[in-house]
Design an enzyme around this catalytic site. Structure first.
Site, PDB file in Angstrom:
ATOM      1  N   SER A  39      37.711  45.007  36.502  1.00 53.22           N
ATOM      2  CA  SER A  39      38.520  46.118  37.021  1.00 53.22           C
ATOM      3  C   SER A  39      39.669  45.693  37.927  1.00 53.22           C
ATOM      4  O   SER A  39      40.588  46.478  38.137  1.00 53.22           O
ATOM      5  CB  SER A  39      37.639  47.127  37.756  1.00 53.22           C
ATOM      6  OG  SER A  39      37.236  46.633  39.006  1.00 53.22           O
ATOM      7  N   LYS A  78      38.169  46.987  45.111  1.00 54.77           N
ATOM      8  CA  LYS A  78      39.282  47.834  44.660  1.00 54.77           C
ATOM      9  C   LYS A  78      40.477  47.641  45.584  1.00 54.77           C
ATOM     10  O   LYS A  78      40.402  46.964  46.597  1.00 54.77           O
ATOM     11  CB  LYS A  78      38.875  49.319  44.675  1.00 54.77           C
ATOM     12  CG  LYS A  78      37.659  49.657  43.841  1.00 54.77           C
ATOM     13  CD  LYS A  78      37.892  49.459  42.364  1.00 54.77           C
ATOM     14  CE  LYS A  78      36.605  49.734  41.587  1.00 54.77           C
ATOM     15  NZ  LYS A  78      36.716  49.332  40.199  1.00 54.77           N
TER      16      LYS A  78
END
Length: 191
Positions: A39, A78
């Site tokens: 990700s 993230k």
């Protein structure tokens, strides 16, 4: 004879103090994290090792380690996109924050084009980052990022499970702010 043992005790005491300092530092102030998944590509690759600072208030575009909202024993890595009070939207792969178009240099154009081309074979995606605004997302349904919360996304927008899916992240859910990639040695760098 006592004078010969005195330096030994000093060294032993010094080693104990150093051990306690290192143990406390790694437990309460510094974290050692391993990237798992895709990700955050192309910025971070699975298997890379990171150093992050705990109890740090993140700035926009900092990479953070957070407690995964659905499975609290898991950690995610993230990028902070929205700070408290921000309005956020993406239109035609362009990020808009508080009505201003914002460049995202960490999103590599060649990588995005390649990923989008591969993704389009199995899915009907027209852009690397699907259009959205905070009020349109089921997970957020707000015009602004609430006080004490952040909006985070992975750099590989096609596969990242992030605030678009699980909503805003509270400051309490932020574990640490990434400052250094130390492994592999050939990819060492600060953030």
């Amino acid at each position: 004879m006592a004078s010969q043992h005195q330096p030994t005790w000093r060294w032993l005491l010094l080693l104990v103090v150093v051990f306690i300092a290192v143990f406390s530092g790694t437990r309460y102030f510094i974290a050692n994290d391993i990237v798992d998944g895709t990700s955050m590509q192309p910025t971070l690759q699975s298997g890379e090792r990171l150093v992050s600072i705990k109890h740090q208030t993140p700035k926009r575009f900092d990479i953070v380690v957070l407690t995964e909202p659905v499975a609290p024993h898991a950690l995610f890595i993230k990028r902070v996109i929205g700070l408290p009070g921000d309005t956020i939207k993406v239109v035609d792969d362009q990020l808009w924050i508080n009505g201003q178009r914002v460049n995202e240099p960490y999103l590599k154009t060649a990588f995005a084009k390649q990923e989008l081309k591969q993704f389009q074979r199995a899915h009907a995606a027209a852009t690397f980052t699907a259009n959205f605004s905070l009020s349109q997302l089921k997970a957020t349904r707000a015009k602004k990022v609430p006080a004490g919360h952040y909006f985070v996304m992975g750099d590989n927008r096609l596969v990242s499970y992030d605030s678009r899916g699980f909503g805003f992240v509270s400051k309490a859910e932020l574990e640490s702010v990434v400052i250094w990639r130390y492994w592999p040695l050939t990819q060492m760098r600060g953030f």
